[in-house]
Design a protein around this motif. Structure first.
Motif, PDB file in Angstrom:
ATOM      1  N   ILE A 181       0.915  -1.107   0.228  1.00 26.26           N
ATOM      2  CA  ILE A 181      -0.088   0.002   0.291  1.00 26.26           C
ATOM      3  C   ILE A 181       0.921   1.294   0.034  1.00 26.26           C
ATOM      4  N   THR A 182       1.691   1.212   1.106  1.00 29.15           N
ATOM      5  CA  THR A 182       2.771   2.445   0.910  1.00 29.15           C
ATOM      6  C   THR A 182       3.683   2.669  -0.426  1.00 29.15           C
ATOM      7  N   ALA A 183       4.143   1.393  -0.846  1.00 27.28           N
ATOM      8  CA  ALA A 183       4.996   1.748  -2.149  1.00 27.28           C
ATOM      9  C   ALA A 183       3.904   2.111  -3.292  1.00 27.28           C
ATOM     10  N   THR A 184       2.831   1.604  -3.425  1.00 26.14           N
ATOM     11  CA  THR A 184       1.914   1.894  -4.540  1.00 26.14           C
ATOM     12  C   THR A 184       1.591   3.506  -4.624  1.00 26.14           C
ATOM     13  N   LEU A 185       1.023   3.958  -3.239  1.00 29.93           N
ATOM     14  CA  LEU A 185       0.828   5.336  -2.954  1.00 29.93           C
ATOM     15  C   LEU A 185       2.047   6.347  -3.215  1.00 29.93           C
ATOM     16  N   ALA A 186       3.376   5.664  -3.095  1.00 34.03           N
ATOM     17  CA  ALA A 186       4.696   6.334  -3.291  1.00 34.03           C
ATOM     18  C   ALA A 186       4.778   6.570  -4.680  1.00 34.03           C
ATOM     19  N   GLU A 187       4.237   5.917  -5.761  1.00 32.32           N
ATOM     20  CA  GLU A 187       4.120   6.084  -7.345  1.00 32.32           C
ATOM     21  C   GLU A 187       3.087   7.005  -7.523  1.00 32.32           C
ATOM     22  N   GLY A 188       2.421   7.415  -6.733  1.00 32.00           N
ATOM     23  CA  GLY A 188       1.391   8.576  -6.853  1.00 32.00           C
ATOM     24  C   GLY A 188      -0.122   7.758  -7.542  1.00 32.00           C
ATOM     25  N   ILE A 189      -0.148   6.621  -7.132  1.00 28.97           N
ATOM     26  CA  ILE A 189      -1.413   5.749  -7.502  1.00 28.97           C
ATOM     27  C   ILE A 189      -2.394   5.812  -6.406  1.00 28.97           C
ATOM     28  N   SER A 190      -3.693   6.061  -6.818  1.00 33.54           N
ATOM     29  CA  SER A 190      -4.479   6.067  -5.698  1.00 33.54           C
ATOM     30  C   SER A 190      -4.895   4.554  -5.572  1.00 33.54           C
ATOM     31  N   VAL A 191      -5.476   4.259  -4.167  1.00 31.74           N
ATOM     32  CA  VAL A 191      -5.548   3.026  -3.501  1.00 31.74           C
ATOM     33  C   VAL A 191      -6.617   2.935  -2.853  1.00 31.74           C
ATOM     34  N   ASN A 192      -7.444   1.793  -2.926  1.00 27.93           N
ATOM     35  CA  ASN A 192      -8.572   1.178  -2.067  1.00 27.93           C
ATOM     36  C   ASN A 192      -7.897   0.071  -1.256  1.00 27.93           C
ATOM     37  N   VAL A 193      -8.030   0.277   0.004  1.00 28.69           N
ATOM     38  CA  VAL A 193      -7.583  -0.762   0.981  1.00 28.69           C
ATOM     39  C   VAL A 193      -8.519  -1.503   1.492  1.00 28.69           C
ATOM     40  N   THR A 194      -8.642  -2.901   0.922  1.00 24.61           N
ATOM     41  CA  THR A 194      -9.591  -3.730   1.279  1.00 24.61           C
ATOM     42  C   THR A 194      -9.537  -4.779   2.165  1.00 24.61           C
ATOM     43  N   LEU A 195     -10.822  -5.428   2.618  1.00 22.32           N
ATOM     44  CA  LEU A 195     -10.570  -6.434   3.680  1.00 22.32           C
ATOM     45  C   LEU A 195     -10.336  -6.060   5.009  1.00 22.32           C
TER      46      LEU A 195
ATOM     47  N   TYR B  98      -6.687  -1.713  10.852  1.00 15.81           N
ATOM     48  CA  TYR B  98      -7.119  -0.152  10.503  1.00 15.81           C
ATOM     49  C   TYR B  98      -6.071   0.875  10.876  1.00 15.81           C
ATOM     50  N   ARG B  99      -5.758   1.128  12.073  1.00 16.17           N
ATOM     51  CA  ARG B  99      -4.619   1.911  12.558  1.00 16.17           C
ATOM     52  C   ARG B  99      -3.358   1.665  11.597  1.00 16.17           C
ATOM     53  N   ALA B 100      -2.985   0.512  11.417  1.00 18.23           N
ATOM     54  CA  ALA B 100      -1.584   0.018  10.408  1.00 18.23           C
ATOM     55  C   ALA B 100      -2.024   0.606   9.048  1.00 18.23           C
ATOM     56  N   VAL B 101      -3.217   0.462   8.526  1.00 19.37           N
ATOM     57  CA  VAL B 101      -3.577   0.980   7.192  1.00 19.37           C
ATOM     58  C   VAL B 101      -3.417   2.488   6.997  1.00 19.37           C
ATOM     59  N   ILE B 102      -4.044   3.207   8.123  1.00 15.33           N
ATOM     60  CA  ILE B 102      -3.777   4.579   8.087  1.00 15.33           C
ATOM     61  C   ILE B 102      -2.486   4.983   8.148  1.00 15.33           C
ATOM     62  N   GLU B 103      -1.522   4.213   9.054  1.00 12.75           N
ATOM     63  CA  GLU B 103      -0.029   4.697   9.089  1.00 12.75           C
ATOM     64  C   GLU B 103       0.556   4.397   7.700  1.00 12.75           C
ATOM     65  N   ALA B 104       0.327   3.035   6.803  1.00  9.76           N
ATOM     66  CA  ALA B 104       0.726   2.911   5.633  1.00  9.76           C
ATOM     67  C   ALA B 104       0.516   3.813   4.860  1.00  9.76           C
ATOM     68  N   PHE B 105      -0.856   4.408   4.793  1.00  8.31           N
ATOM     69  CA  PHE B 105      -1.352   5.455   3.748  1.00  8.31           C
ATOM     70  C   PHE B 105      -0.515   6.711   4.100  1.00  8.31           C
ATOM     71  N   GLN B 106      -0.339   7.211   5.205  1.00  7.58           N
ATOM     72  CA  GLN B 106       0.315   8.431   5.380  1.00  7.58           C
ATOM     73  C   GLN B 106       1.753   8.294   5.185  1.00  7.58           C
ATOM     74  N   SER B 107       2.446   7.158   5.448  1.00  7.51           N
ATOM     75  CA  SER B 107       3.918   6.947   4.898  1.00  7.51           C
ATOM     76  C   SER B 107       4.063   6.927   3.560  1.00  7.51           C
ATOM     77  N   GLY B 108       2.844   6.362   2.744  1.00 11.05           N
ATOM     78  CA  GLY B 108       2.961   6.426   1.360  1.00 11.05           C
ATOM     79  C   GLY B 108       2.897   7.705   0.896  1.00 11.05           C
ATOM     80  N   LEU B 109       2.003   8.542   1.245  1.00  9.41           N
ATOM     81  CA  LEU B 109       1.843   9.949   1.035  1.00  9.41           C
ATOM     82  C   LEU B 109       3.307  10.778   1.022  1.00  9.41           C
ATOM     83  N   LYS B 110       3.942  10.518   2.130  1.00  7.25           N
ATOM     84  CA  LYS B 110       5.275  11.282   2.559  1.00  7.25           C
ATOM     85  C   LYS B 110       6.139  10.959   1.559  1.00  7.25           C
ATOM     86  N   LEU B 111       6.081   9.631   1.105  1.00  8.91           N
ATOM     87  CA  LEU B 111       7.097   9.174   0.016  1.00  8.91           C
ATOM     88  C   LEU B 111       6.775   9.662  -1.299  1.00  8.91           C
ATOM     89  N   ALA B 112       5.450   9.939  -1.606  1.00  7.00           N
ATOM     90  CA  ALA B 112       5.064  10.498  -2.857  1.00  7.00           C
ATOM     91  C   ALA B 112       5.469  11.787  -2.962  1.00  7.00           C
TER      92      ALA B 112
END
Length: 376
Positions: free
Chosen positions: A153-167, A174-188
């Motif tokens: 999730i983090t790596a895909t967002l870092a490429e500028g690709i929008s993501v739907n995190v599922t399941l 969920y906390r870990a998902v938000i962490e992965a999201f915010q880390s991905g945006l920082k890298l992006a």
């Protein structure tokens, strides 16, 4: 509430209504456009089970499969072509919605091969391939929230690709998902991407929680157990919204938001009621709040449109009561940790099984098409 229909009222309350279904027939018949026009649908989600049902029922895909067979396409290439074509066409249909909402809605989701759910590198590679193949700014690439999926999730967002995190089933994950999201945006941002163009939702599953917990409550069969039936799914989702409010109010998030970043919206998935004893709009009207998405099977959408009672925000201010539900379940010996782990495992198994059925059916169709092809 200025508009009359319940789906319009739900939209007024800040809920984005997405349809949890897609098929060639929906696109060609105009039925999807009708839902946009009449029932306030502003996006679509798909999953392996949805594609399996769409492609293997009826004859809508026969001509395309025959064409691909004649080209010598492999099984995986055929499925990749069919699914990405449907999603690209749906993205075109929703392009006006995407333009009107600056990309927040008008989104169409497509999931990576579910067999990659435990393969970080494989997920990243396929996410990039899907994004490139669909070729539309309003596509969302779905990645399961497995432990292996988080870095993907983090790596895909870092490429500028929008993501739907599922399941997503558990609050901890969920906390870990938000962490992965915010880390991905920082890298992006570090990679030079415009954060205002990157969108994401976190798909938190609802009804399956009740299905599993209710089964355990029935086995206990005390008055206390019966009183808790049908309450866990909504409670769990409401507590997820509390996590959303918490983690998108931090200094870390404020720094990203100042550069144009948009929050990852909670998306309520699995919102069709499984127990007919419950109101058929339970997971819609009970989970209304500003900034959320509710993706519904058509049956649930129709029920909401027909008789949903929308009373505005039904989440904010319910957190103490919701936490009390989970505490009471633990007191009866029902382990939240065990339930959510089981649901993630079962959810992944279901998608993999659907994908394998799809592979088998399309393989048969390719063989038939090649046998029927004229000899040259």
């Amino acid at each position: 509430m200025t508009q009359s229909t319940p789906t319009a009222q739900l939209s007024d309350a800040g809920v984005s209504i997405w349809l949890d279904d897609l098929s060639r027939e929906r696109l060609s018949s105009g039925s999807l456009q009708k839902l946009i026009d009449e029932k306030n649908v502003v996006g679509v989600t798909t999953n392996p089970s949805i594609f399996q049902a769409a492609i293997t029922s009826g004859t809508d895909y026969d001509a395309k499969i025959a064409e691909l067979a004649a080209r010598g396409s492999s099984l995986d290439e055929t499925i990749f072509e069919i699914t990405t074509t449907d999603v690209a066409d749906a993205c075109d249909l929703f392009a006006p919605v995407a333009a009107a909402t600056k990309g927040v809605d008008g989104r169409v989701s497509i999931e990576v091969d579910p067999r990659l759910a435990w393969d970080t590198d494989g997920t990243i590679a396929e996410a990039k391939q899907l994004y490139k193949k669909v070729g539309k700014d309003n596509v969302l690439i779905k990645i399961p929230a497995t432990l292996e999926g988080l870095p993907a999730i983090t790596a895909t967002l870092a490429e500028g690709i929008s993501v739907n995190v599922t399941l997503i089933f558990s609050l901890e994950r969920y906390r870990a998902v938000i962490e992965a999201f915010q880390s991905g945006l920082k890298l992006a941002m570090e990679n030079g991407h415009d954060l205002s163009k990157i969108h994401s939702v976190a798909s938190f599953f609802v009804s399956r929680v009740d299905t599993e917990i209710d089964k355990r409550l029935d086995a206990i069969s005390t008055d206390a157990a019966k009183a808790l039936k049908g309450k866990a799914g909504v409670a769990n989702a409401r507590l997820a919204y509390q996590v959303y409010e918490e983690l998108f109010s931090t200094k870390r998030w404020a720094v990203l938001a100042e550069t144009g970043a948009l929050p990852q919206r909670p998306l309520w998935a699995s919102t069709g009621v499984k127990d007919p004893a419950y109101p058929d709009t339970l997971y819609v009207t009970g989970l209304a709040a500003a900034g959320v998405v509710n993706t519904m099977p058509e049956k649930t959408l129709d029920a909401t449109f027909d008789h949903g009672v929308v009373t505005g925000d039904t989440i904010t201010g319910t957190y103490e009561e919701a936490a009390g539900v989970l505490t009471a379940l633990e007191g009866l010996g029902i382990s939240y940790t065990e339930v959510v782990a089981l649901l993630e495992s079962e959810g992944l198994d279901k998608f993999v099984a659907s994908w394998k059925e799809l592979l088998a059916d399309v393989e048969g169709a390719l063989v038939t098409a090649r046998e029927r092809a004229p000899i040259r």
